[in-house]
Design a protein around this motif. Structure first.
Motif, PDB file in Angstrom:
ATOM      1  N   ALA A  69      12.157  -4.593   7.225  1.00 10.98           N
ATOM      2  CA  ALA A  69      10.780  -5.089   7.249  1.00 10.98           C
ATOM      3  C   ALA A  69       9.800  -4.005   6.804  1.00 10.98           C
ATOM      4  O   ALA A  69       8.884  -4.262   6.013  1.00 10.98           O
ATOM      5  N   ILE A  70       9.981  -2.790   7.313  1.00 11.87           N
ATOM      6  CA  ILE A  70       9.067  -1.700   6.942  1.00 11.87           C
ATOM      7  C   ILE A  70       9.201  -1.380   5.461  1.00 11.87           C
ATOM      8  O   ILE A  70       8.198  -1.205   4.753  1.00 11.87           O
ATOM      9  N   ASP A  71      10.448  -1.307   4.970  1.00 14.68           N
ATOM     10  CA  ASP A  71      10.651  -0.997   3.551  1.00 14.68           C
ATOM     11  C   ASP A  71       9.979  -2.040   2.652  1.00 14.68           C
ATOM     12  O   ASP A  71       9.335  -1.691   1.657  1.00 14.68           O
ATOM     13  N   PHE A  72      10.133  -3.317   2.998  1.00 11.19           N
ATOM     14  CA  PHE A  72       9.491  -4.350   2.190  1.00 11.19           C
ATOM     15  C   PHE A  72       7.972  -4.234   2.265  1.00 11.19           C
ATOM     16  O   PHE A  72       7.275  -4.313   1.252  1.00 11.19           O
ATOM     17  N   GLU A  73       7.465  -4.061   3.474  1.00 12.31           N
ATOM     18  CA  GLU A  73       6.014  -4.008   3.678  1.00 12.31           C
ATOM     19  C   GLU A  73       5.394  -2.839   2.918  1.00 12.31           C
ATOM     20  O   GLU A  73       4.306  -2.977   2.317  1.00 12.31           O
ATOM     21  N   VAL A  74       6.043  -1.704   2.911  1.00 13.48           N
ATOM     22  CA  VAL A  74       5.537  -0.531   2.188  1.00 13.48           C
ATOM     23  C   VAL A  74       5.429  -0.843   0.697  1.00 13.48           C
ATOM     24  O   VAL A  74       4.394  -0.582   0.054  1.00 13.48           O
ATOM     25  N   GLN A  75       6.494  -1.402   0.125  1.00 14.91           N
ATOM     26  CA  GLN A  75       6.472  -1.715  -1.307  1.00 14.91           C
ATOM     27  C   GLN A  75       5.412  -2.768  -1.609  1.00 14.91           C
ATOM     28  O   GLN A  75       4.710  -2.684  -2.626  1.00 14.91           O
ATOM     29  N   TRP A  76       5.273  -3.753  -0.717  1.00 16.52           N
ATOM     30  CA  TRP A  76       4.284  -4.812  -0.925  1.00 16.52           C
ATOM     31  C   TRP A  76       2.871  -4.245  -0.927  1.00 16.52           C
ATOM     32  O   TRP A  76       2.052  -4.586  -1.783  1.00 16.52           O
ATOM     33  N   GLN A  77       2.583  -3.372   0.048  1.00 18.98           N
ATOM     34  CA  GLN A  77       1.240  -2.789   0.115  1.00 18.98           C
ATOM     35  C   GLN A  77       0.931  -1.941  -1.112  1.00 18.98           C
ATOM     36  O   GLN A  77      -0.180  -1.987  -1.659  1.00 18.98           O
TER      37      GLN A  77
END
Length: 483
Positions: free
Chosen positions: A231-239
């Motif tokens: 979740a964190i990895d996806f959220e970082v890339q999304w932001q």
């Protein structure tokens, strides 16, 4: 901050809010049961349902667990703390507010330490406060409608809030694991993530190094360490994608979908003023006398960090091994028993991290339920130490012990014919035959090719049907081949 932690030139900033369900038998402000799995709405009383005239009464056991946690993380246990009403409206919140703590929490400060690739990290805690859980909305088997289960309403929680000092998803996972280990070690929480006893919310933002903090998005209710990292990895890339495309990040609460591997917005995020906190008039200040704190301190077990440091100092274990031997009290007890019985702490740690962990993980059982006891493992390691069997043979014996084929280590060694050949005269005869049959390897070794020596060792082991002592084979072979 090292450059290697940057993601596409951005620094990741992560803070945690973790809800640990406290291990009391009754709820935080009522006598209703906290047992998991009961039929919906069978464990709710007048206080939980917010019936008129019902008043909350503080659970002493919940307070003691909060004190334990505060002492374990080196925090200040507030001599006086205040309960507040956190106002919001949701179907599973009968009162229309949640009893929590805001301005003066029971636990203030402290820190959690953990290792990442051998490097020690120390993340400061802002606070830990007591509060009640809400109920649960049910959306299945209701013919298109939703139901409300209030069994969980009023369950005691300790919300543990970190400073935004984590800088990668890997650090975040190790922080969460260390926190999980600690609350379970203390016995204040059972740590069952599937049942919601230990729930992690990650506040994630990104920024260019040296710039002010970016706008955070909170990923709610992550119930596994694997999902937490994804979740964190996806959220970082999304932001980062949003910023690079010229969009602003909007503060929000998001959920992680394990099937798609993506986060999705649930609602825009509220700030503290949106909840209109004010002191709960039904609850007096929580006063904790120094004598109470000292009594709790005296009853606490040795903490995992202290025990790991002792394993490093007294047993000579590397920091990583010591940390692995203290992942739970059951693991530490198993390791200590085996190490004391055979006097080989490093070998015991290797077996616990290797063969034993592999089996435990494959069958999803706890070390306390392992078919091979600590004393039996010590006996097996003892037979490696005295040269009776090789490491490979020991793995065969371990397999048989695990599946219940034999009663004792020695009986299995004899039954399977695994005893090493330690008769030097018999071994020399085998080596003479190997050298005579492999003149090319002998010539290559004498010409300086080390691989040829390994080939000869392999041939010797094969000729002895694996029963030769490898160390003895190496020694005798080098003597026969000469300088």
């Amino acid at each position: 901050m090292t450059a290697s932690l940057l993601v596409r030139g951005y620094e990741v900033v992560i803070g945690f809010e973790t809800h640990a369900q406290l291990s009391t038998q009754s709820k935080i402000f009522s006598g209703a049961s906290t047992a998991f799995g009961a039929e919906p709405n069978t464990q709710s009383c007048a206080v939980d349902l917010a019936l008129p005239g019902s008043l909350p009464v503080m659970n002493r056991g919940a307070v003691e667990r909060a004190i334990q946690f505060g002492l374990a993380v080196g925090a200040t246990v507030a001599p006086m703390s205040i309960f507040a009403r956190k106002n919001y409206f949701y179907p599973d919140l009968p009162k229309g507010y949640q009893i929590s703590q805001y301005e003066i929490p029971v636990v203030q400060g402290g820190a959690i330490e953990f290792l990442v690739d051998g490097e020690r990290h120390r993340i400061r805690l802002t606070r830990a406060h007591l509060e009640e859980d809400a109920g649960k909305s049910l959306h299945e088997d209701f013919h298109g409608m939703s139901g409300i289960d209030l069994n969980r309403a009023g369950t005691p929680l300790l919300e543990i809030v970190s400073e935004p000092e984590l800088r990668s998803s890997r650090q975040a996972v190790e922080y969460a694991k260390s926190l999980h280990t600690l609350v379970v070690w203390l016995g204040i929480c059972d740590g069952n993530m599937q049942e919601g006893s230990f729930r992690c919310d990650a506040n994630v933002s990104v920024r260019r190094p040296g710039e002010p903090f970016g706008t955070r998005r909170e990923i709610k209710n992550l119930n596994s360490f694997r999902f937490l990292q994804q979740a964190i990895d996806f959220e970082v890339q999304w932001q980062i994608d949003q910023i690079e495309d010229g969009h602003e990040i909007v503060q929000a609460t998001v959920l992680f979908d394990p099937d798609s591997g993506e986060t999705r917005m649930m609602r825009t995020k509220e700030d503290a003023h949106d909840y209109r906190y004010f002191p709960d008039p039904d609850l007096p200040p929580l006063v904790i006398a120094p004598s109470w704190v000292e009594r709790v301190r005296a009853e606490m077990p040795e903490l995992p960090g202290s025990l790991a440091a002792r394993f490093e100092a007294e047993h000579g274990l590397p920091a990583h091994d010591a940390a692995m031997m203290t992942t739970s009290r059951a693991t530490a007890a198993y390791y200590q028993t085996a190490a004391a019985a055979c006097g080989a702490p490093k070998l015991v740690a290797n077996w616990v991290m290797g063969e034993l962990s592999k089996r435990l993980n494959a069958e999803d059982i706890d070390i306390a339920a392992a078919p091979v006891s600590a004393t039996t493992l010590a006996a097996l390691i003892g037979r490696i130490q005295d040269g009776t069997i090789s490491h490979n043979a020991a793995r065969q014996v371990f397999e048989s012990l695990w599946t219940g084929e034999g009663a004792t280590v020695d009986a299995l060694i004899e039954a399977k014919g695994l005893r090493q050949m330690n008769d030097s005269s018999a071994l020399e005869a085998i080596l003479d035959e190997v050298l005579a049959a492999n003149p090319k390897s002998v010539e290559e070794y004498r010409a300086g090719k080390d691989k040829a020596f390994n080939a000869l060792v392999g041939q010797a082991m094969k000729a002895s049907k694996g029963k030769a002592n490898p160390a003895q084979v190496n020694e005798l072979l080098k003597r026969k081949l000469g300088p």
